[in-house]
Design an enzyme around this catalytic site. Structure first.
Site, short mmCIF file in Angstrom:
data_model
loop_
_atom_site.label_atom_id
_atom_site.label_comp_id
_atom_site.label_asym_id
_atom_site.label_seq_id
_atom_site.Cartn_x
_atom_site.Cartn_y
_atom_site.Cartn_z
N HIS A 22 -11.19 -4.84 8.77
CA HIS A 22 -11.69 -4.46 7.44
C HIS A 22 -12.90 -3.53 7.52
CE1 HIS A 22 -9.36 -7.95 6.12
NE2 HIS A 22 -9.59 -7.63 4.87
N GLU A 72 0.81 -1.22 0.00
CA GLU A 72 0.00 0.00 0.00
C GLU A 72 0.84 1.26 0.00
OE1 GLU A 72 -0.64 -2.65 1.82
OE2 GLU A 72 -2.67 -3.25 1.30
#
Lengths: 667, 374
Positions: A469, A400
């Site tokens: 998440h 990321e």
């Protein structure tokens, strides 16, 4: 002699230039140390003494169109790149005439005119940026090379490894120059690396690499020539480890407890200037008088620079926030009269926005984890790979920070990337790049560089994805000056915000609540760009203002419907933009209703709801006829079990009860 | 329809790979469904025989919907695939009623910011406001006071009283209005004659004559004399005539001249003189304000031609007199200069009609043509 010749031609002029560049850097650094002791320069000051051969050997070989990314020890790089010495010193004085307007200081020298992308002060943070710059050149088809300098301490950072991988994976024209001075601040290489051969780390990513004596300017130049020639030939990255030594302390306030004085002295004896000067004298290439002449020239240049910095002016405090965002904004989109309505979903609307942007502007491309062959974690980009190809629907590794930084770099270089991060929880791995680079670049560089990147990510709970998440962290991002933060809730905004965000000259983060993707409804077939500045009243009312955004909008609208049954007329405001906040719309509503309740899926403590409530209290206190209230998420990691997850986030009955309580009615 | 992902809410059946009657075993692929992410094969988790399809090719059904029936080993049929329908989450419990933490020594008034601002704008003294027990003072509480502010001075109290009464009148009383020009030449001559030998302090004024004329006429027209209460109109035997008197500080009151129908002109005049003096000194009695059964208002010294009054509830009529003027007037077929005053009647249509009003006015007129009889 050209830069593509493999061997340095040691003509008298050339060796004089090499020596002069090193002396220039050395003497400049000496002056900086002196000025620091005089408190003319403050903050951290990292000096380049001992490492001059690297900047002097590499940078003169670069073309004007090539790009340079440097570290916080970058005075030498800026000087060797041609950034004027007075501008550099004025910057360290914190003056408006400085090369970054006095906003960056020693660690953040910038010069757009010299393609000098800064002093970056996060160790390893410059590497993803260099990946992005290289990606822009790769996609743009030019022959520019990005030279990325960093210390050996950076190789312990994940961003280093992510960047190595990306550079090799995408065949990027990047020259990595590791200045291995043996100490990461005060920690010796053997204390921080299990494998002390730095080139081995590059080689394991299949990057051509070599180690060179960084104290030998001719050797460095020769190696850099080989590297640049190979990059020109293969288009692939090249890794140069320059073994060197820092003669001075890490920064000014450093007792150097970590190394013996004898060691420093030993290295000084093989210092790059001393060695080169002796060799020139011994070979008769340069007379001692000529060295004295160089020193005199350099001293004159330094005196001029000091005078310039001393005469510098302070930026007015009134300009403090200038260039946090670009002073230029694209014109607001002109909404066309809506055409025929068609049935669609939020997911399809987002996708239509991407397709539209990519069709209209070939600088636009999508990059992120599984956006291509998988079709997107939430199936937003399904089918786009076939339509636009792998360059523009670019699958990235699970790195990321690396790919988000690359997106930032590629945007700085003029592209218009859409970076997709699977979920906001993952984006924390990229937070360094988003906050330390994207959000700071324009202000810190005094408006020389902007970051027109769009970063999309999923947010929110409701799909039983548990505590890694499911969070709603958009409020954190809304805390950061230099970013714009959007939360499209409706189909129109899902469809229309992207293009406007891409036109914006600053980084825009778009948060898509996961519970909205499947939401279906009618959207005009000619739906297009929408503004990204204003909050919108989605339902008019007179008794209370319900302020919300994203996934909570429809729950709040349902609550307003329910409240209507009880004779409570609730106004519902969809924030749309979380940063900046459209407080005018909020305050106008509160002035009418005299009550406000904020519904925010973020955790309550330190939430965006807290910010909105506080601004109401600050600016609209006397409009309030009831205490402010919030419905936020419970202060827990979002649990997996459905009933617990549902209880953790704002729900319609809770909103209804909160409003009734606020209205003084029994819930 | 099995859930294949946390974000899958529905799927479309695109193909059956087993037919009714086929034996199926755990792990067999039984169907193909289309999702947002593409076509996905559906595995069966039971052994048995596919008994019947419950969904057709092309159907899009929510997760949890049975697609087919599979008869089990014991011949009892079970829907397949046996993905349980997710239970509806229990309703979120209602939050407990908020408990107000009382500040120690909490004598400070609880008043919302908006209420506080409104109070400040209207100079309302917060210390005089009593909040309902356990509640804060809100905007609406102050707004109510703004409409009926606490008395601060006689002037504003007067204005408020007038405002309240006149608003009520116009809200509740359906007024009708009549106007008539009255020749008062005879009445004025009569007054002049009476006053001829009197000292200034004892002089009769036309006003007393008007009061007497009205009071006398009321005997035949009682529907203009009395009070309209909740139960309806209650006529009054006595004519307590309210005299509208302007106050020097602004505002007006209309206290009663009691029993005007039975008093002599001189008594009425004395009463009128006394009333005006006391009103202007601010010393009238509350009863005098509530007693009138009809009101007379005159702007005769202000040059006004006509005055249409607003009835003072619970009365049902008010008579207005304008400025007497010399006007050309036809009398006995000749144009003559006469003293003319405009007389108006505002009356409560719930109690009387215009015809009766007209007759009432004519009766007053008649009285004024023969002042000597009063």
């Amino acid at each position: 002699m050209t830069a593509t010749d493999l061997k340095p031609h040691l003509s008298k002029d050339h060796v004089r230039d090499l020596l002069k560049q090193m002396i220039r850097i050395r003497r400049f650094e000496d002056k900086c140390a002196e000025l620091y002791t005089q408190q003319k320069i403050r903050g951290f000051l990292h000096l380049y003494d001992g490492e001059e051969a690297i900047a002097a050997g590499v940078l003169p070989l670069l073309k004007d169109s090539d790009r340079v990314v440097a570290t916080y020890r970058e005075h030498g790089h800026a000087l060797a790149r041609g950034v004027p010495m007075p501008d550099i010193l004025a910057e360290m004085y914190g003056k408006a005439e400085g090369c970054s307007g006095g906003r960056g200081g020693s660690m953040h020298l910038f010069s757009k005119a010299h393609n000098f992308y800064g002093g970056n002060a996060i160790v390893g943070g410059g590497l993803p940026l260099a990946i992005g710059l290289g990606l822009a050149d790769r996609m743009g088809g030019g022959d520019a090379v990005t030279a990325c300098f960093f210390g050996e301490g950076a190789v312990a950072e994940g961003e280093f490894h992510e960047s190595m991988n990306l550079a090799a994976l995408w065949n990027l024209p990047v020259l990595f120059v590791c200045e291995n001075n043996g100490y990461a601040m005060g920690t010796a290489l053997e204390l921080s690396e299990s494998e002390t051969d730095i080139t081995a780390k590059a080689q394991c990513y299949d990057i051509a690499s070599e180690a060179v004596d960084g104290m030998d300017v001719v050797a460095v130049e020769a190696a850099a020539r080989r590297a640049l020639a190979q990059i020109a030939e293969t288009g692939k990255p090249y890794f140069l480890e320059c073994r060197t030594y820092r003669f001075r302390a890490h920064s000014m306030f450093d007792a150097q407890l970590y190394r013996p004085k004898e060691e420093v002295e030993e290295w000084r004896q093989k210092g790059p200037i001393l060695r080169f000067q002796n060799w020139l004298r011994d070979t008769g290439l340069l007379h001692t008088d000529e060295v004295s002449a160089i020193e005199a020239e350099v001293d004159g240049e330094i005196a001029t620079a000091v005078a310039f910095a001393e005469a510098g002016t302070d930026e007015p405090i009134a300009d403090l926030t200038k260039f946090t965002l670009s002073p230029d904004r694209p014109a607001l989109p002109e909404p066309a009269p809506p055409g025929a309505m068609v049935q669609t979903t939020y997911r399809e609307a987002v996708k239509a926005g991407i397709v539209d942007a990519m069709t209209r502007d070939d600088r636009v491309f999508l990059m992120g984890e599984d956006v291509g062959r998988y079709g997107g974690c939430y199936a937003v980009s399904k089918g786009l790979l076939d339509q636009f190809g792998p360059d523009r629907i670019r699958d990235t590794p699970l790195s990321e920070s690396g790919f988000t930084g690359a997106g930032i770099g590629v945007a700085i270089a003029g592209m218009r990337p859409i970076v997709e991060v699977m979920t906001v929880n993952f984006s924390l791995l990229a937070l360094d790049q988003i906050m330390n680079t994207a959000a700071t670049y324009r202000h810190m560089s005094n408006n020389q560089f902007g970051v027109p990147v769009v970063i999309r990510m999923a947010t929110g709970a409701g799909k039983q994805l548990a505590a890694q998440h499911s969070h709603s962290l958009e409020g954190w991002y809304a805390h950061i000056p230099g970013l714009r933060v959007l939360a499209p809730a409706t189909l129109e905004d899902a469809r229309g915000m992207l293009w406007t965000a891409l036109q914006d000259l600053d980084p825009v983060l778009i948060f898509e609540n996961v519970m909205l993707y499947n939401r279906s409804g009618e959207l005009a077939e000619n739906a297009g760009p929408v503004d990204i500045d204003r909050a919108v009243v989605r339902r008019a009312g007179t008794d209370i203002s319900l302020i919300t955004y994203g996934g909570s909008l429809f729950k709040t609208l349902e609550a307003a419907e329910a409240l209507e049954q009880d004779g409570i007329s609730a106004e519902v405001i969809d924030l749309r933009s979380l940063r900046p906040l459209d407080m005018d719309t909020i305050k106008a509503s509160v002035a009418k209703t005299h009550r406000a309740l904020i519904v925010d899926e973020g955790w309550k403590t330190g939430s965006l709801a807290a910010e909105i409530g506080m601004q109401i209290a600050e600016d609209a206190f006397f409009d309030l006829d009831a205490p402010l209230a919030r419905v936020c998420s419970a202060e827990v990691p979002i649990p997996y079990a459905a009933h617990l997850e549902a209880a953790a986030i704002p729900q319609t009955p809770v909103i209804v009860a909160a409003v009734k309580s606020q209205m003084g009615l029994e819930p | 329809m099995p859930s294949l992902g946390a974000d899958m809410e529905a799927g479309t059946l695109v193909e059956w790979l087993k037919a009714p009657g086929d034996a199926v075993a755990r792990g067999d692929i039984i169907a193909v469904i289309e999702t947002q992410k593409g076509a996905i094969e559906i595995e069966v988790f039971e052994d048995g025989v596919l008994k019947e399809y419950l969904a057709r090719i092309g159907d899009t059904v929510p997760v949890g919907t049975p697609l087919a029936m599979i008869s089990g080993a014991g011949d009892d049929t079970v829907p397949a695939p046996a993905t349980p329908v997710p239970p509806v989450p229990p309703k979120t419990p209602k939050p407990a009623a908020p408990v107000r933490v009382e500040t120690p020594g909490g004598a400070r008034l609880k008043i919302t910011p908006a209420a506080r601002r409104l109070a400040a704008q209207h100079k309302i003294d917060l210390s005089a406001i009593k909040a309902p027990a356990g509640q804060e003072i809100r905007l609406a509480d102050i707004a109510a006071l703004v409409k009926r502010p606490a008395p601060e001075s006689a002037g504003s109290a007067m204005r408020d009283a007038i405002a309240a009464a006149m608003s009520r009148s116009k809200r509740e009383i359906p007024h009708y209005y009549l106007s008539q020009s009255v020749d008062i030449t005879a009445a004025e001559s009569f007054v002049a004659e009476v006053n001829k030998d009197r000292p200034a302090t004892e002089r009769l004024l036309l006003g007393a004559v008007l009061v007497k004329a009205v009071a006398t006429a009321l005997r035949k027209y009682p529907e203009f004399n009395g009070h309209y209460e909740d139960a309806g109109f209650v006529p009054s035997k006595a004519a307590h005539v309210g005299m509208a008197i302007n106050l020097r500080g602004g505002g007006l009151v209309a206290p009663a001249l009691h029993d005007a129908e039975s008093k002599s002109l001189d008594d009425l005049m004395a009463g009128l003189r006394d009333l005006v003096a006391r009103v202007r000194a601010g010393r009238f009695r509350a009863r005098e304000l509530s007693d009138p059964t009809i009101t007379i208002s005159s702007l005769g010294d202000r040059g006004v031609d006509q005055l249409y009054g607003v009835i003072y509830p619970p009365q049902v009529a008010i008579l207005g007199f304008g400025t007497p003027r010399d006007r050309p007037w036809v009398q006995d077929g000749q144009i003559a200069v006469r003293r003319i005053v405009s007389m108006t009647l505002s009356a409560d249509h719930r109690v009387s009609d215009g015809l009766r009003g007209a007759k009432f006015m004519t009766a007053i007129d008649r009285q004024l043509q023969n002042p000597g009889d009063l």
